[in-house]
Design an enzyme around this catalytic site. Structure first.
Site, short mmCIF file in Angstrom:
data_model
loop_
_atom_site.label_atom_id
_atom_site.label_comp_id
_atom_site.label_asym_id
_atom_site.label_seq_id
_atom_site.Cartn_x
_atom_site.Cartn_y
_atom_site.Cartn_z
N SER A 45 1.74 -3.81 7.55
CA SER A 45 1.69 -2.34 7.53
C SER A 45 0.35 -1.81 8.01
O SER A 45 -0.69 -2.18 7.46
CB SER A 45 1.89 -1.82 6.10
OG SER A 45 3.15 -2.13 5.63
N HIS A 94 5.67 -0.05 10.84
CA HIS A 94 6.21 -1.31 11.37
C HIS A 94 6.96 -1.01 12.66
O HIS A 94 7.95 -0.28 12.65
CB HIS A 94 7.15 -1.96 10.35
CG HIS A 94 6.44 -2.56 9.19
ND1 HIS A 94 6.15 -3.89 9.11
CD2 HIS A 94 5.94 -2.00 8.07
CE1 HIS A 94 5.50 -4.13 7.98
NE2 HIS A 94 5.37 -3.00 7.33
N HIS A 150 11.56 -6.28 4.88
CA HIS A 150 11.19 -6.62 3.51
C HIS A 150 12.43 -6.68 2.63
O HIS A 150 13.45 -6.06 2.94
CB HIS A 150 10.25 -5.55 2.94
CG HIS A 150 9.03 -5.29 3.77
ND1 HIS A 150 9.06 -4.50 4.89
CD2 HIS A 150 7.76 -5.73 3.63
CE1 HIS A 150 7.84 -4.47 5.42
NE2 HIS A 150 7.04 -5.20 4.69
N TYR A 158 12.71 -5.09 -0.07
CA TYR A 158 13.00 -3.75 -0.61
C TYR A 158 13.81 -2.88 0.35
O TYR A 158 14.30 -1.83 -0.03
CB TYR A 158 11.71 -3.03 -1.04
CG TYR A 158 10.69 -2.79 0.05
CD1 TYR A 158 10.90 -1.84 1.05
CD2 TYR A 158 9.50 -3.51 0.07
CE1 TYR A 158 9.95 -1.63 2.04
CE2 TYR A 158 8.55 -3.30 1.05
CZ TYR A 158 8.79 -2.36 2.04
OH TYR A 158 7.86 -2.16 3.01
N GLU A 159 13.95 -3.32 1.59
CA GLU A 159 14.82 -2.58 2.52
C GLU A 159 16.28 -3.00 2.33
O GLU A 159 17.16 -2.50 3.02
CB GLU A 159 14.39 -2.84 3.97
CG GLU A 159 13.04 -2.23 4.30
CD GLU A 159 12.50 -2.72 5.64
OE1 GLU A 159 12.88 -2.18 6.68
OE2 GLU A 159 11.69 -3.68 5.62
N ALA A 184 -0.59 -5.75 4.09
CA ALA A 184 -1.37 -4.80 3.29
C ALA A 184 -1.12 -5.18 1.84
O ALA A 184 0.01 -5.55 1.48
CB ALA A 184 -0.87 -3.39 3.55
N MET A 231 4.26 -6.94 -1.05
CA MET A 231 5.73 -7.03 -1.04
C MET A 231 6.26 -7.83 0.15
O MET A 231 7.39 -7.62 0.58
CB MET A 231 6.32 -5.61 -1.01
CG MET A 231 5.86 -4.72 -2.16
SD MET A 231 6.40 -3.01 -1.93
CE MET A 231 5.44 -2.18 -3.21
N SER A 232 5.45 -8.75 0.67
CA SER A 232 5.91 -9.47 1.87
C SER A 232 5.33 -10.88 1.89
O SER A 232 4.87 -11.39 0.87
CB SER A 232 5.48 -8.71 3.13
OG SER A 232 4.07 -8.76 3.27
N ASN A 281 -5.76 -0.62 -1.16
CA ASN A 281 -5.88 0.26 -2.33
C ASN A 281 -6.17 -0.60 -3.55
O ASN A 281 -5.94 -1.81 -3.53
CB ASN A 281 -4.55 1.02 -2.56
CG ASN A 281 -3.37 0.06 -2.67
OD1 ASN A 281 -2.86 -0.44 -1.66
ND2 ASN A 281 -2.96 -0.23 -3.87
N HIS A 331 1.93 5.34 0.15
CA HIS A 331 2.00 4.55 1.37
C HIS A 331 1.05 5.10 2.44
O HIS A 331 0.53 4.34 3.26
CB HIS A 331 3.45 4.52 1.87
CG HIS A 331 3.69 3.58 3.02
ND1 HIS A 331 3.39 2.23 2.96
CD2 HIS A 331 4.17 3.79 4.26
CE1 HIS A 331 3.69 1.66 4.12
NE2 HIS A 331 4.16 2.58 4.93
N1 HPA Z 1 1.26 -3.07 -4.58
C1 HPA Z 1 2.23 -3.70 -3.90
N2 HPA Z 1 2.25 -3.76 -2.57
C2 HPA Z 1 1.25 -3.16 -1.91
C3 HPA Z 1 0.21 -2.49 -2.54
C4 HPA Z 1 0.22 -2.44 -3.96
O1 HPA Z 1 -0.67 -1.86 -4.62
N3 HPA Z 1 -0.61 -2.00 -1.57
C5 HPA Z 1 -0.09 -2.40 -0.38
N4 HPA Z 1 1.04 -3.10 -0.57
#
Ligand code: HPA
Length: 292
Positions: free
Chosen positions: A35, A66, A88, A90-91, A118, A223-224, A247, A259
């Site tokens: 990302s 993406h 992912h 989650y999609e 990320a 998440m990947s 973050n 995001h």
């Molecule tokens: N949590 C999960 N996935 C992420 C995060 C997070 O804080 N930041 C970027 N991808």
């Protein structure tokens, strides 16, 4: 949750279509851009763009940041195949779909996979904007891309530590990781190292979940990546991965998570990230040449 029996042939068809597009190009390293990190694709020289739509059965990303295009070309003097965008869990994809492209790479005989993503920083000595070399991972997605019939070329129970291979002490290849460290030193780009925990998402974690992940030994959360690494190791592809810590994970700071912040931090560190990956790829290329 049974695997579609046609999945194996889906991989063959996609591999054949990709090889046809590549013609006589033979990438020796695949590069997955996470990302907000897709700008790296612009550094690839003599680019040949291959939109995922032209590859049969190829899962299409739906998330902002993406791109959905593969790019063949040269980076740091090495023939690479970049993936601007992954899918992912989650999609709504099963794990085997998130790792589909890795199985295609195995068919094409690509020996090295360089992944990026990320991630949220759990370790309090890390900060947003830091780059983190993934030392190991914890799969908390409670799914595995290898569930289902054994694909040809993969073992039923692949080792994710390989203590008997002096070069391979965990799913991430120490010799490749060393090239990232050396490139970072040479380029004077600070790089953290740590354990990446993969969760399904798409909601960000709660502060209690982050405290739990901290106690479990995770330094970052995302998440990947993990399904792809599992599939890669099952077929003997060597992996190296870098997280861009975009973050603080939930509860580590009082800032709300969104995001946009992830994408913005990705853009802010894009220059360092791209230089680090290019320098690392150049070194890895030299290592591959020495081995051949
Ligand atoms: N949590 C999960 N996935 C992420 C995060 C997070 O804080 N930041 C970027 N991808």
């Amino acid at each position: 949750m049974t695997r579609d029996p046609a999945a194996g042939s889906g991989v063959s068809a996609a591999a054949a279509a990709l090889q046809e597009r590549l013609a006589d190009r033979r990438p020796s390293l695949a590069l997955t851009m996470g990302s907000g990190l897709g700008g790296l694709a612009e550094r690839i020289q003599d680019p040949l763009l291959i939109p995922y739509d032209v590859l049969p059965g190829w899962p299409r990303p739906t998330v902002a940041g993406h791109a959905g295009t593969a790019v063949s070309g040269w980076l740091g003097g090495v023939q690479v195949l970049g993936f601007g965008g992954r899918v992912h869990m989650y999609e709504g994809h099963e794990q085997e779909r998130t790792a589909f492209y890795v199985r295609v790479l195995a068919r094409l005989g690509v020996p090295v996979l360089f992944l990026s993503n990320a991630a949220g920083a759990i370790n309090r000595s890390f900060a947003p904007g830091d780059l983190m070399l993934i030392a190991d991972h914890i799969n908390l997605m409670f799914r595995n891309p290898l569930i289902g019939p054994v694909e040809s070329g993969e073992g039923r129970f692949p080792d994710m530590s390989d203590p008997y291979d002096p070069d391979m002490s965990d799913p991430y290849d120490p010799r490749l990781a060393e090239q990232v460290r050396l490139a970072a030193m040479e380029l004077r780009i600070p790089v953290q190292e740590g354990v990446y925990a993969a969760v399904p998402g798409p909601s960000y974690e709660t502060p209690a979940e982050i405290r739990m992940l901290d106690r479990l030994g995770a330094d970052a959360v995302g998440m990947s990546t993990v399904p792809e690494v599992i599939a890669a190791r099952a077929s003997g592809i060597r992996c190296v991965a870098v997280s861009c810590l975009t973050n603080y994970a939930a509860g580590v700071s009082t800032e709300p998570l969104d995001h946009q912040e992830v994408l913005e931090t990705g853009r802010r560190v894009a220059g360092d990230f791209q230089r680090l990956v290019t320098g690392s790829v150049q070194r890895i290329g030299a290592l591959l040449e020495d081995a051949s």
